[in-house]
Design a protein around this motif. Structure first.
Motif, mmCIF file in Angstrom:
data_model
loop_
_atom_site.group_PDB
_atom_site.id
_atom_site.type_symbol
_atom_site.label_atom_id
_atom_site.label_comp_id
_atom_site.label_asym_id
_atom_site.label_seq_id
_atom_site.Cartn_x
_atom_site.Cartn_y
_atom_site.Cartn_z
ATOM 1 N N VAL A 61 0.838 -1.209 0.000
ATOM 2 C CA VAL A 61 0.000 0.000 0.000
ATOM 3 C C VAL A 61 0.870 1.255 0.000
ATOM 4 O O VAL A 61 0.533 2.257 -0.640
ATOM 5 C CB VAL A 61 -0.953 -0.021 1.222
ATOM 6 C CG1 VAL A 61 -1.594 1.328 1.460
ATOM 7 C CG2 VAL A 61 -2.019 -1.089 1.036
ATOM 8 N N GLN A 62 2.023 1.203 0.682
ATOM 9 C CA GLN A 62 2.910 2.362 0.764
ATOM 10 C C GLN A 62 3.441 2.799 -0.594
ATOM 11 O O GLN A 62 3.821 3.950 -0.769
ATOM 12 C CB GLN A 62 4.091 2.058 1.697
ATOM 13 C CG GLN A 62 3.744 2.167 3.149
ATOM 14 C CD GLN A 62 3.274 3.542 3.526
ATOM 15 O OE1 GLN A 62 2.081 3.752 3.743
ATOM 16 N NE2 GLN A 62 4.164 4.491 3.602
ATOM 17 N N ARG A 63 3.469 1.890 -1.549
ATOM 18 C CA ARG A 63 3.937 2.266 -2.882
ATOM 19 C C ARG A 63 3.086 3.403 -3.461
ATOM 20 O O ARG A 63 3.574 4.229 -4.223
ATOM 21 C CB ARG A 63 3.881 1.062 -3.818
ATOM 22 C CG ARG A 63 4.905 0.024 -3.508
ATOM 23 C CD ARG A 63 4.899 -1.144 -4.469
ATOM 24 N NE ARG A 63 4.391 -0.825 -5.781
ATOM 25 C CZ ARG A 63 3.810 -1.692 -6.589
ATOM 26 N NH1 ARG A 63 3.641 -2.930 -6.203
ATOM 27 N NH2 ARG A 63 3.394 -1.333 -7.782
ATOM 28 N N PHE A 64 1.801 3.421 -3.098
ATOM 29 C CA PHE A 64 0.889 4.439 -3.620
ATOM 30 C C PHE A 64 0.539 5.494 -2.580
ATOM 31 O O PHE A 64 -0.105 6.488 -2.883
ATOM 32 C CB PHE A 64 -0.393 3.776 -4.131
ATOM 33 C CG PHE A 64 -0.131 2.760 -5.198
ATOM 34 C CD1 PHE A 64 0.124 3.161 -6.503
ATOM 35 C CD2 PHE A 64 -0.106 1.406 -4.899
ATOM 36 C CE1 PHE A 64 0.385 2.223 -7.486
ATOM 37 C CE2 PHE A 64 0.157 0.464 -5.879
ATOM 38 C CZ PHE A 64 0.402 0.874 -7.176
ATOM 39 N N GLY A 65 0.920 5.247 -1.337
ATOM 40 C CA GLY A 65 0.669 6.207 -0.276
ATOM 41 C C GLY A 65 -0.803 6.409 -0.012
ATOM 42 O O GLY A 65 -1.613 5.491 -0.146
ATOM 43 N N TYR A 67 -3.018 7.609 -1.633
ATOM 44 C CA TYR A 67 -3.893 7.465 -2.795
ATOM 45 C C TYR A 67 -4.404 6.044 -2.971
ATOM 46 O O TYR A 67 -5.307 5.798 -3.747
ATOM 47 C CB TYR A 67 -3.174 7.940 -4.063
ATOM 48 C CG TYR A 67 -2.746 9.380 -3.943
ATOM 49 C CD1 TYR A 67 -3.676 10.405 -3.965
ATOM 50 C CD2 TYR A 67 -1.411 9.712 -3.762
ATOM 51 C CE1 TYR A 67 -3.296 11.730 -3.819
ATOM 52 C CE2 TYR A 67 -1.012 11.024 -3.614
ATOM 53 C CZ TYR A 67 -1.961 12.030 -3.642
ATOM 54 O OH TYR A 67 -1.576 13.334 -3.497
ATOM 55 N N HIS A 68 -3.818 5.100 -2.249
ATOM 56 C CA HIS A 68 -4.287 3.713 -2.324
ATOM 57 C C HIS A 68 -5.632 3.621 -1.592
ATOM 58 O O HIS A 68 -5.790 4.174 -0.508
ATOM 59 C CB HIS A 68 -3.256 2.783 -1.680
ATOM 60 C CG HIS A 68 -3.506 1.344 -1.956
ATOM 61 N ND1 HIS A 68 -4.481 0.632 -1.313
ATOM 62 C CD2 HIS A 68 -2.899 0.481 -2.804
ATOM 63 C CE1 HIS A 68 -4.474 -0.610 -1.750
ATOM 64 N NE2 HIS A 68 -3.517 -0.733 -2.664
ATOM 65 N N PRO A 69 -6.610 2.913 -2.153
ATOM 66 C CA PRO A 69 -7.941 2.855 -1.522
ATOM 67 C C PRO A 69 -7.935 2.222 -0.118
ATOM 68 O O PRO A 69 -8.796 2.548 0.700
ATOM 69 C CB PRO A 69 -8.777 2.007 -2.481
ATOM 70 C CG PRO A 69 -7.868 1.488 -3.522
ATOM 71 C CD PRO A 69 -6.569 2.203 -3.427
ATOM 72 N N ASP A 70 -6.991 1.344 0.175
ATOM 73 C CA ASP A 70 -6.941 0.687 1.483
ATOM 74 C C ASP A 70 -5.926 1.319 2.436
ATOM 75 O O ASP A 70 -5.614 0.744 3.480
ATOM 76 C CB ASP A 70 -6.599 -0.794 1.311
ATOM 77 C CG ASP A 70 -7.658 -1.560 0.560
ATOM 78 O OD1 ASP A 70 -8.840 -1.167 0.646
ATOM 79 O OD2 ASP A 70 -7.307 -2.544 -0.117
#
Length: 152
Positions: A61-65, A67-70
């Motif tokens: 999830v951290q890859r998208f920060g 902005y990730h839905p979860d």
């Protein structure tokens, strides 16, 4: 007065003796016992595995920060699972023993570095470089932290 000259062989022998003394220390024995108790505690191992699994999700999830839905859900879950793991008795005991061993090793490294030269800089979180305010290396980052250091 003549200076004592250490040969590489002498240094290796003395280093080996120092390592043996550390392995024979009470601090190391307490660390080893705590590690064995934690490794043999099924509940602790279950909590560690659960944390590792949730941490893997968190890393993804951290890859998208944010902005990730979860993002919020996984961030909250990883903190909760880590707290549960850290509060388990054998895990907490292991962490305390690990910290004490690390402090011993830091002290030994600091002494050895000081013998070589008083200007050798050691990684942060070392009491040899803490100022009166409790910060490490003057600027709080530590020489080994990658940030700008206030050491002179």
């Amino acid at each position: 007065m003549s200076a004592v000259v250490s040969t590489p062989v002498n240094i290796l022998e003395e280093s080996q003796q120092l390592g043996e003394m550390i392995i024979q220390s009470d601090v190391y024995h307490q660390y080893n016992e705590a590690r064995n108790r934690m490794d043999n505690d099924r509940e602790a191992q279950k909590l560690i595995k659960n944390f590792t699994d949730v941490k893997d999700k968190y890393d993804e999830v951290q890859r998208f920060g944010k902005y990730h839905p979860d993002y919020k859900t996984i961030s909250k879950e990883v903190r909760s699972v880590k707290r549960e793991m850290d509060m388990h008795d054998t895990v907490a005991e292991y962490r305390r023993a690990e910290r004490e061993l690390e402090e011993l090793l830091d002290e030994v490294c600091g002494e050895a570095a000081g013998i070589v030269s008083p200007t050798i800089k050691l990684p942060g979180n070392n009491p040899y470089f803490e100022d009166e305010a409790g910060g490490s290396c003057g600027s709080g980052g530590g020489c080994g932290s990658g940030g700008s250091c206030g050491c002179s």
